[in-house]
Design an enzyme around this catalytic site. Structure first.
Site, PDB file in Angstrom:
ATOM      1  N   GLY A   1      34.932  37.629  36.174  1.00  0.00           N
ATOM      2  CA  GLY A   1      34.507  38.160  37.253  1.00  0.00           C
ATOM      3  C   GLY A   1      33.438  39.130  37.020  1.00  0.00           C
TER       4      GLY A   1
ATOM      5  CG  ASN B   1      42.245  40.147  28.149  1.00  0.00           C
ATOM      6  OD1 ASN B   1      41.775  39.390  29.020  1.00  0.00           O
ATOM      7  ND2 ASN B   1      43.166  41.210  28.675  1.00  0.00           N
TER       8      ASN B   1
ATOM      9  CB  THR C   1      37.567  43.559  33.328  1.00  0.00           C
ATOM     10  OG1 THR C   1      38.322  43.516  34.456  1.00  0.00           O
ATOM     11  CG2 THR C   1      38.186  44.571  32.496  1.00  0.00           C
ATOM     12  CB  VAL C   2      36.669  45.257  38.845  1.00  0.00           C
ATOM     13  CG1 VAL C   2      35.267  45.299  39.014  1.00  0.00           C
ATOM     14  CG2 VAL C   2      36.960  44.082  39.242  1.00  0.00           C
ATOM     15  CG  ASP C   3      41.170  42.751  37.099  1.00  0.00           C
ATOM     16  OD1 ASP C   3      40.878  43.269  38.263  1.00  0.00           O
ATOM     17  OD2 ASP C   3      41.198  41.584  36.440  1.00  0.00           O
TER      18      ASP C   3
ATOM     19  CE1 TYR D   1      35.245  37.061  44.152  1.00  0.00           C
ATOM     20  CE2 TYR D   1      33.437  35.732  44.974  1.00  0.00           C
ATOM     21  CZ  TYR D   1      34.454  35.826  44.230  1.00  0.00           C
ATOM     22  OH  TYR D   1      34.852  34.776  43.548  1.00  0.00           O
TER      23      TYR D   1
ATOM     24  CD  GLN E   1      38.534  44.758  45.718  1.00  0.00           C
ATOM     25  OE1 GLN E   1      39.383  45.494  45.435  1.00  0.00           O
ATOM     26  NE2 GLN E   1      38.733  43.725  46.460  1.00  0.00           N
TER      27      GLN E   1
END
Lengths: 417, 417
Positions: A13, A111, A139-141, A295, A297
């Protein structure tokens, strides 16, 4: 062997600042007179020999990449299996790299990408091909281990905190005769990092968001409804932030945004946000509104965090430095040396430590109620959303986002597969 | 009769800049040494004698209102019926106004508020009470007649165009292996003004949004799906903007965000955005994502249009000027004197012309395909989103939005009703 080229690719993403990393990579390589190719759509572009020559882009365009969201070279959701299972693909990758004299491969992702970089570097070593592989975090995560945070997360966190604060002012104004409960759905299927970031919107028990539903805390409907009712009674209104990863005690997702069908077999794409809003409406009889920014965000470059942008650029520049030094199989990670004032530096970390691992949010970041964040969480998150770095705007009122020329590199091999 | 006070109130859905109008009203009145009271929650605050004394707010707080979204005094969704049907309420309003020596009443809202202001001014005249009533325009729906545009719309329009442009870059990057169609739901139950504003995100048939579903054009599923399939084939991905007011040919809404229940009687709060996304997924077999920004689109003060902000302030200042001149029953409206360069001025218009009327989008603003905007539409919309006016940000990375003290005015009357 020629002078060698550097291959850069984007994976997973995309974020508001992954192109800022790309910009820094290309600028750092240009400064060292190293030619940069980019694979279109991540590792797939390497498999397909679908490469672009970044030397055809102007210096101004590469600078402008730093303020352009999305993934300028295309990204992919594609994970290579083990070299045994996907032997032909790994051989093909090596052929493509050799054909274009690629000596440095920088894979910008999470990852999975770290894992791909690692496997590729091992395979190159085994076959005696001189290749340095670097994983570049994104990554936004915010779920990469070792690194203090992940470029992309800080901007998504800032977007979330600001949007919650703004919507809360709206709800507060309307609550007397209209919406009493507002539900805001955030990304984060496996960990509540963005849900926690929403907590930065307010302080104390009366400021929004008054309720955060974390994926780390099993959803207890009765307890949740009691909490909302209590907040509405006391404050007059309530903002609920819910993570898409919210689960029941038995582990099932409360709502599966990707699936579900109605009685006629038609897809139901309601996420957990509308589902929670419907529960509040039905059980408490309160007027609700809900939002699913989706999306928005992770692409809201107009509201990027300056800290995040600086880190996205720093990992890009360091990745090139490490690559040219031949530091194979590492990732430039962010190391926090001080909370207040916030200080950080970039260091190399072995990809073995990062590939396929997932950083969970510490239990100490969720308060005892289970619906809010702790001081420790605030101390961790706050520096990451600090500072603004808006893009330039055009005279017509829209951001001046760049579109690259993306000049293809002539193919040297037969098509694959 | 004393010197007289001015009463200001906010009505209907709030916007990113309605407080900028309030700020201008209070500043203009202060400059003329006129005391400003504000009714809490619109006309309801007047009925309840729930007033606040704005003279207790600092000059800095009133200035800061200009960059704070929401409705600082609270708004309401409440429409008075005719003076015959709601006679007791009109009498009560007049009592409250008299008790606080209110000689100027400024009602900041849409066409319902214009109607209320008009009725109140007539009733005051009939009863011999000297009261000047002014309607002050505001609505993200852009549906007030006479005025060129409505304060609040330009900022929501800018938010929409920028968000669509940003999300499109994300989708374009992911389309090779992931999302092919992105659906963006905008507000606008009766007219497609915000849907049209999304069209500012791109130019030409290949830039997003490639498909806009307007409330003015009956939804034809087969034609829509053919269009999406064609765009995905040509471009690789497609962004669809859909108005919450989209209707079938027979006039039914395609999705009713407020209602519907499943087989178990539970509310289904999916809006038209997820419904359209589900149709694309089921019928075309394409991976979809969707967003419903909801309140975010009208509260995103961080992305306000500078033009919109200037107009919101101008109508506030002019409203005070008109009020003090005794120009009863008017609204300061925006008059466009030139498209390019964009020039505008404020003039008074009679509330009779504005109350309860609704401005539709001209047919000439939708192109022949029914899915895009015309050049005439662009010429109208573009000036409204021009310029940026970001709020100041705090060191912690959030906007420095102000919270007023809201000091209540002592009640002089018995409770009502």
């Amino acid at each position: 062997m020629g002078k060698g080229t550097l291959l850069y690719a984007q994976s997973g993403g995309v974020t508001a600042v992954i192109n800022a990393t790309a910009s820094a990579v290309i600028q750092a390589a240009r400064a060292k007179k190293v030619k940069v190719l980019a694979a279109r759509n991540g590792i797939l572009g390497a498999l397909r020999e679908d490469l672009v020559d970044t030397s055809k882009e102007t210096a101004a365009a590469i600078r402008a990449l730093a303020h352009t969201p999305g993934g300028a070279f295309g990204s992919c959701r594609y994970k290579l299996k083990s070299p045994e299972q996907d032997a032909a693909k790994y051989r093909r990758l090596l052929e493509v790299l050799k054909a274009h004299d690629v000596r440095w491969f920088l894979y910008n992702g999470g990852n999975d990408s770290a894992d791909t970089s690692l496997k590729l570097s091992r395979m190159a070593a085994e076959s005696g091909y001189d290749l340095t592989c670097i994983g570049v975090p994104k990554t936004v995560d915010n779920d990469l281990v070792v690194t203090d945070t992940c470029p992309g997360f800080g901007s998504a966190a800032k977007y979330t905190a600001v949007s919650v604060a703004e919507a809360a002012l709206d709800v507060a104004a309307m609550a007397d005769t209209s919406t009493k409960v507002f539900v805001y759905e955030v990304m984060g299927r496996h960990a509540g990092w963005l849900a926690a970031a929403a907590g930065l919107a307010g302080q104390g028990r009366d400021e929004a968001p008054q309720v955060i539903l974390f994926p780390e805390v099993a959803y207890d409907e009765a307890k949740f409804l009691a909490r909302v009712a209590e907040v509405v009674k006391r404050v007059g209104w309530c903002v609920v932030v819910v993570s898409e990863g919210l689960r029941h005690a038995d582990g099932r997702f409360v709502a599966d945004a990707g699936g579900g069908t109605d009685a006629f077999g038609h897809s139901q794409l309601g996420g957990v946000g509308p589902a929670i809003a419907a529960t509040v409406k039905d059980r408490l009889g309160l007027k609700v509104h809900w939002t699913v920014p989706d999306y928005l965000q992770r692409s809201a470059r107009h509201l990027a965090s300056k800290t995040d942008l600086a880190q996205a650029q720093a990992v890009g520049a360091k990745a090139v430095e490490y690559a040219l030094k031949g530091m194979n199989g590492v990732m430039p990670v962010i190391v926090r040396t001080s909370d207040s004032p916030y200080r950080w530096k970039i260091e190399p970390a072995p990809l073995e430590k990062i590939a396929n691992a997932e950083k969970k949010m510490p239990k100490s970041f969720i308060d005892r109620s289970g619906y809010g964040i702790t001081g420790a969480c605030r101390r961790y998150l706050q520096p990451l959303v600090r500072g603004e770095a808006p893009p330039p705007f055009r005279p017509d009122g829209l951001p001046a986002y760049v579109r690259l020329r993306l000049v293809p590199v002539a193919r040297k091999l037969a098509p694959f597969g």
